[in-house]
Enzyme design. Structure first.
Site, mmCIF file in Angstrom:
data_model
loop_
_atom_site.group_PDB
_atom_site.id
_atom_site.type_symbol
_atom_site.label_atom_id
_atom_site.label_comp_id
_atom_site.label_asym_id
_atom_site.label_seq_id
_atom_site.Cartn_x
_atom_site.Cartn_y
_atom_site.Cartn_z
ATOM 1 N N GLU A 85 -3.371 -0.101 8.248
ATOM 2 C CA GLU A 85 -2.197 0.325 9.019
ATOM 3 C C GLU A 85 -2.306 -0.229 10.432
ATOM 4 O OE1 GLU A 85 -1.308 4.546 9.252
ATOM 5 O OE2 GLU A 85 -1.698 4.790 7.114
ATOM 6 N N TYR A 128 -4.050 1.932 16.035
ATOM 7 C CA TYR A 128 -2.822 1.999 16.834
ATOM 8 C C TYR A 128 -3.071 1.794 18.320
ATOM 9 C CZ TYR A 128 -0.521 3.411 12.595
ATOM 10 O OH TYR A 128 -0.021 3.394 11.315
ATOM 11 N N GLU A 132 -7.458 8.366 6.335
ATOM 12 C CA GLU A 132 -7.727 9.044 7.606
ATOM 13 C C GLU A 132 -8.231 10.477 7.442
ATOM 14 O OE1 GLU A 132 -4.505 8.725 10.382
ATOM 15 O OE2 GLU A 132 -4.457 6.545 10.290
ATOM 16 N N ASN A 162 -7.201 1.811 10.093
ATOM 17 C CA ASN A 162 -5.881 2.037 10.676
ATOM 18 C C ASN A 162 -6.053 2.036 12.182
ATOM 19 O OD1 ASN A 162 -5.096 2.395 8.051
ATOM 20 N ND2 ASN A 162 -4.620 4.583 8.246
ATOM 21 N N ARG A 198 0.854 -1.190 0.000
ATOM 22 C CA ARG A 198 0.000 0.000 0.000
ATOM 23 C C ARG A 198 0.892 1.243 0.000
ATOM 24 N NH1 ARG A 198 -2.342 3.113 4.761
ATOM 25 N NH2 ARG A 198 -4.012 4.330 3.843
ATOM 26 N N HIS A 234 -3.020 10.872 0.773
ATOM 27 C CA HIS A 234 -2.471 10.667 2.119
ATOM 28 C C HIS A 234 -1.872 11.999 2.558
ATOM 29 C CE1 HIS A 234 -0.970 7.317 4.972
ATOM 30 N NE2 HIS A 234 -0.685 8.469 5.554
HETATM 31 C C1 FCB Z 1 -1.298 7.337 10.740
HETATM 32 C C2 FCB Z 1 -0.881 7.841 9.380
HETATM 33 C C3 FCB Z 1 0.456 7.334 8.925
HETATM 34 C C4 FCB Z 1 1.467 7.266 10.054
HETATM 35 C C5 FCB Z 1 0.887 6.566 11.254
HETATM 36 C C6 FCB Z 1 1.835 6.426 12.424
HETATM 37 O O1 FCB Z 1 -2.201 8.213 11.317
HETATM 38 O O2 FCB Z 1 -1.844 7.490 8.420
HETATM 39 O O3 FCB Z 1 0.885 8.149 7.866
HETATM 40 O O4 FCB Z 1 1.950 8.502 10.337
HETATM 41 O O5 FCB Z 1 -0.265 7.225 11.675
#
Ligand code: FCB
Length: 499
Positions: free
Chosen positions: A376, A306, A175, A304, A86, A130
């Site tokens: 992500e 985290y 995002e 995405n 990607r 992006h």
């Molecule tokens: C996301 C972004 C990516 C990267 C990660 C850590 O929000 O899409 O570009 O910076 O965080």
């Protein structure tokens, strides 16, 4: 988890055949060549040159020099056994200033990249946006301005006409929450504006741009090509089950999640979101017909993930002074954000794979017929090359084990997750943090541009090899060619929308 346990996990996690094993990057974070081939500045070029905006004054001028080292980087991907990659297209590289015809030299880079990927048996997955809006479009008003949505659809057409024959999976936006609320409300991302009403307008115009682009892509791409959107949905938790904390969850869920999910999948904005933000805007920027445009069916949703978001009702008596402008229009006075428990990454983000499980379960409940892709997931740690040149990153290996295990459990529970893209292939320009935060599974020495796969890359390669039935973890058997493009959702044209 010990290193031995990690290796065991690598050997035992089995995903369904056809699962996409990917890595993700973004143009401004890796390409460099900021002034080459007629590329004009994007909002991130301007922002990173503005003193105080990006740590250490770092810019994406050179980044990982991927523009010139692309063949080496594709070879690395092949060595890792990736099935999918990607990446994003830099808007100002293919359509400088955001208007007019495409620049062939700009498109040529992506032609070469996709050719190389296909030759290596790796499927390209492209993201059109992006975050690198051409600066000229920001000067004309940026995403708060309605015309930017149309500009984005025109740009989508240029890229689809040039690369439609070779890319099976297309993502409109990455995002949009960050583009709208970090870009125009808190101002910690480009273009750095702090105007809550503009941020809500931006969110709508990003949604509209997505919908217009889906229409253009459907009309331009081959029938088998698939179209998606990537959201950084929040796994929102209340500190307690109290009515007040549940109300905080509802507000943040509206501003983080339903502001995108509801228009895209149900053709409406949530009434509670409109009510919560009534003092900020009257929403008159939503025109007749916009919602039908935004709700065009898509083939998959990219997520995405985290870390989760933990909230509580604001304390009416003890209000700490705000740390800066809030990214949450209308919720500044009502909601407090709390750190989640658990060990932290170098970003200070708690490691909490259950948040991913919660998010996937929710999406499965609400959108049972939409295939999901983890576009992500990953972690930053303070990695360094030891005297032998090796980069040991045991925390990242654990992070990946835990999150891939969560994905594996979700699939076992019947949730339709079709692939996983680790963020990121390479250490890169981490937006406002500059080069100080390393998310790569491949280490980059930014002085020499030397790439060194970290232990996590080797772990990921072993997991992929075990799942693809390759001869050995070093990947000595040849890769299969790209799988057929039409494997995401055969039901698309029967319509997946739940209204
Ligand atoms: C996301 C972004 C990516 C990267 C990660 C850590 O929000 O899409 O570009 O910076 O965080």
């Amino acid at each position: 988890m010990t290193a031995v346990d990690d290796q065991t996990a690598a050997r035992t996690l089995r995903f369904p055949p056809g699962f996409r094993w990917g890595a993700a990057t973004a143009a401004y974070q890796i390409e460099g060549g900021a002034r080459e081939d007629g590329r004009t500045p994007s909002i991130w070029d301007t922002f990173s040159r503005t003193p105080g905006r990006v740590r250490n004054g770092d810019t994406g001028d050179i980044a990982t020099d991927h523009l010139h080292r692309m063949p080496e980087d594709v070879a690395l991907m092949a060595e890792l056994g990736l099935t999918d990659y990607r990446f994003s297209v830099s808007w100002p590289r293919v359509q400088p200033t955001g208007r007019g015809p495409a620049v062939q030299r700009g498109l040529d880079f992506y032609r070469r990249l996709t050719d190389r990927l296909l030759e290596a048996g790796i499927r390209p997955a492209v993201t059109l946006y992006h975050w690198d809006l051409p600066q000229e479009l920001e000067d004309a008003g940026g995403w708060p301005e309605r015309d930017t949505a149309q500009r984005f659809a025109d740009y989508a057409r240029l890229v689809a006409e040039a690369l439609g024959d070779r890319i099976p999976l297309w993502t409109t936006l990455n995002e949009p929450w960050c583009s709208a609320f970090l870009g125009y409300a808190s101002g910690v991302h480009a273009p750095g504006r702090t105007d809550p009403a503009a941020a809500l307008r931006a969110a709508h115009h990003l949604n509209l741009g997505h919908g217009l682009a889906v229409g253009v892509l459907r009309g331009t791409l081959p029938e088998a090509a698939q179209v998606s959107l990537t959201l950084n949905l929040a796994a929102v938790r209340g500190r307690t089950e109290s009515a007040a904390d549940r109300e905080a969850v509802r507000r943040i869920d509206a501003l983080a999640n339903r502001i995108f999910l509801d228009p895209v999948f149900h053709g409406r904005y949530p009434q509670d979101l409109r009510d919560d933000t009534a003092a900020v805007t009257d929403w008159s920027f939503v025109h007749d017909g916009d919602l039908a445009e935004i709700a065009r069916p898509i083939d998959a949703l990219g997520i995405n993930y985290y870390t989760p978001t933990v909230v509580a009702a604001a304390d009416p008596v003890h209000r700490p002074a705000p740390e800066g402008p809030s990214p949450w229009p209308g919720a500044e006075q009502a909601v407090r954000f709390l750190p989640a428990a658990g060990p932290r990454t170098a970003m200070g983000w708690p490691v909490d794979p259950d948040g991913l499980t919660e998010l996937l379960a929710r999406l499965h409940r609400e959108l049972p017929r939409t295939p999901l892709l983890i576009t992500e997931n990953g972690a930053a740690y303070d990695d360094y090359a030891d005297p032998s040149g090796a980069v040991h990153d045991p925390e990242r290996v654990s992070y990946l084990v835990d999150h891939l295990s969560a994905v594996h459990r979700a699939i076992g529970a019947g949730i339709d997750v079709r692939g996983y893209f680790v963020w990121s292939l390479l250490d890169n320009f981490e937006w406002a943090y500059g080069y100080g935060k390393r998310f790569g599974i491949v280490h980059v020495d930014f002085a020499s541009q030397r790439r060194t796969p970290k232990d996590s890359a080797r772990w990921y390669a072993a997991l992929i090899a075990a799942n693809r039935g390759r001869a050995d973890a070093a990947g000595r058997t040849p890769l299969r060619g790209p799988a057929g493009a039409a494997d995401l959702t055969p039901e698309r044209r029967r319509g997946q929308q739940v209204r």
